[in-house]
Design a protein around this motif. Structure first.
Motif, short mmCIF file in Angstrom:
data_model
loop_
_atom_site.label_atom_id
_atom_site.label_comp_id
_atom_site.label_asym_id
_atom_site.label_seq_id
_atom_site.Cartn_x
_atom_site.Cartn_y
_atom_site.Cartn_z
N CYS A 78 0.84 -1.20 0.00
CA CYS A 78 0.00 0.00 0.00
C CYS A 78 0.88 1.25 0.00
O CYS A 78 1.77 1.39 0.84
N ARG A 121 0.09 4.12 0.95
CA ARG A 121 -0.25 5.00 2.07
C ARG A 121 0.39 4.53 3.37
O ARG A 121 1.09 5.28 4.04
N CYS A 122 0.15 3.24 3.73
CA CYS A 122 0.66 2.75 5.02
C CYS A 122 1.78 1.74 4.85
O CYS A 122 2.32 1.23 5.83
N CYS A 181 -6.18 -1.53 0.11
CA CYS A 181 -5.39 -1.97 1.26
C CYS A 181 -6.33 -2.55 2.32
O CYS A 181 -7.30 -1.91 2.71
N CYS A 190 -5.47 -0.36 5.93
CA CYS A 190 -5.95 1.01 6.13
C CYS A 190 -7.14 1.36 5.24
O CYS A 190 -7.64 2.47 5.28
ZN LIG Z 1 -2.70 0.90 3.58
#
Ligand SMILES: [Zn+2]
Lengths: 251, 163
Positions: free
Chosen positions: B125, B127-128, B150, B153
């Motif tokens: 992912c 983002r995380c 994801c 998250c």
């Molecule tokens: Zn994520």
């Protein structure tokens, strides 16, 4: 070194163009957003392949026709696509079965062409197309399995799709003077040479999908020599109307 | 030979952004396959499309023409299909920029075609950085991307397909 005749390249381009036009009819009508996007993206890939192939066919022909002249200003009798790709979309299962039958064929044909060192221009287009069609083939095969091995209703529907579409597949593996001349010149294999491999792969997908391969001797053919179903005329009418009404229009 | 005129054109090309990934240049994406001076003094730019049907290819040609027009240099753009463009040509720096812009870059090289062989491919992912993600659809917002989500998250994100 012998060069592929423009007719053969045109066949590749027409298969891609007509199927691109068919699939684009799904845009904003898909059964789910993801599938709407998927079918539209596949249409876009096919359109890109068609543009490169028609451009090359026009150059080889030497009559000054470019991709637009070939796409918009030929009649149905001058189109050389296989009948399979002009069959109307029907429901999503019909479209996906048609796509699986064509993808498995297109993949084998492009893989063979991608390795043709005698034809670097065609090989370059084919090499790119192979990468794209692998994604298409994975997608259509997964859906055929999901629908065939799904509910009773989805199973029965795609079995019926398969029964209706199967008679169109034989045409893909036919050879005529054009393909035989290319094979004799050593620039590409006969269409018939892909048949066993295609059938093996399709049967493997059908087995996983719990679908039966139709037993039929019915054979629908004629597309390569311009003898089409009436469905192509309607498809072309929609695709060509703007350029026929306002020739050379640009935006 | 890289003449001074060729070098100047190359510097301009390094500023032309991809219309669909506006934080990356066409050079970083590996779409410029050559830039040289022909005998008659014309600068020839070799451009290769990412995907056959990529609608951005026409827009990119127009952007290059617009960027070069103030230079008053005679140039032409030639679209080439061989060798076939591959995501392997995307630089590491460009992959990092994709991550920063919420797009998971192509992982590894096009040689490991995990997805194409029907195996699930690990796409972290953006983002995380979690590795527990799922493929929503192999066809995403543009021809070159797949749609992922994801599981950690819940971020939906684009993955630039290995190609
Ligand atoms: Zn994520």
């Amino acid at each position: 070194m012998a060069k592929l005749g423009h007719e053969w390249i045109l066949r590749l381009g027409d298969d891609a163009l007509v199927l691109a036009q068919r699939l684009s009819e799904w845009c904003s009508h898909g059964p789910a957003l993801e599938e709407d996007i998927a079918l539209s993206n596949i249409a876009l890939d096919l359109l890109g392949q068609a543009r490169a192939l028609l451009t090359l066919a026009g150059e080889r022909e030497g009559q000054g026709r470019d991709e637009d002249a070939l796409a918009y200003f030929r009649t149905d009798r001058e189109f050389s696509n296989a009948l399979l790709v002009e069959v109307p979309n029907g429901h999503f299962g019909d479209t996906i079965v048609r796509q699986m039958l064509f993808d498995q064929f297109a993949l084998l044909r492009y893989e063979a062409l991608a390795g043709q060192s005698a034809e670097p221009e065609v090989a370059a287009i084919a090499a790119k197309a192979v990468k794209e069609v692998r994604y298409h083939a994975a997608h259509s095969a997964q859906w055929v399995v999901r629908l065939g091995d799904g509910t009773d209703e989805s199973h029965n529907k795609v079995q019926e799709s398969l029964n209706v579409l199967w008679p169109y597949t034989q045409e893909l593996f036919e050879d005529d003077a054009v393909s035989q001349a290319c094979a004799a010149a050593g620039v590409l294999p006969l269409n018939a040479s892909y048949h066993a491999r295609w059938k093996e792969q399709v049967l493997a997908i059908l087995e996983e999908a719990t679908l039966n391969c139709p037993e039929t001797s019915a054979l629908l053919t004629g597309g390569r020599e311009g003898k089409h179903t009436e469905h192509l005329s309607y498809l072309l009418a929609e695709m060509q109307v703007l350029q026929r009404t306002y020739p050379g229009a640009k935006w | 030979m890289v003449t001074e005129r060729v070098a100047r054109v190359q510097r301009v090309l390094e500023q032309v952004m991809d219309p669909e990934l506006p934080f990356l240049t066409v050079t970083e994406l590996g779409m410029i396959r050559g830039c040289s001076e022909l005998e008659d003094g014309t600068i020839e730019i070799l451009l290769t499309p990412t995907y056959s049907g990529c609608p951005a290819t026409d827009a990119i040609q127009e952007d290059i023409e617009a960027a070069l027009s103030p230079m008053e240099t005679r140039f032409k753009i030639r679209v080439v299909h061989a060798p076939t463009w591959t995501t392997d040509w995307i630089s590491d720096a460009a992959r990092e920029k994709m991550r920063q812009n919420g797009i998971a870059p192509p992982e590894g090289s096009s040689a490991d075609k995990a997805f194409l062989l029907g195996k699930a491919q690990e796409v972290p992912c953006p983002r995380c950085n979690g590795k527990d993600t799922k493929l929503v659809s192999p066809f995403g917002s543009t021809a070159c991307k797949a749609h992922y989500q994801c599981n950690a998250c819940a971020e939906p994100f684009d993955h630039f397909k290995c190609f």
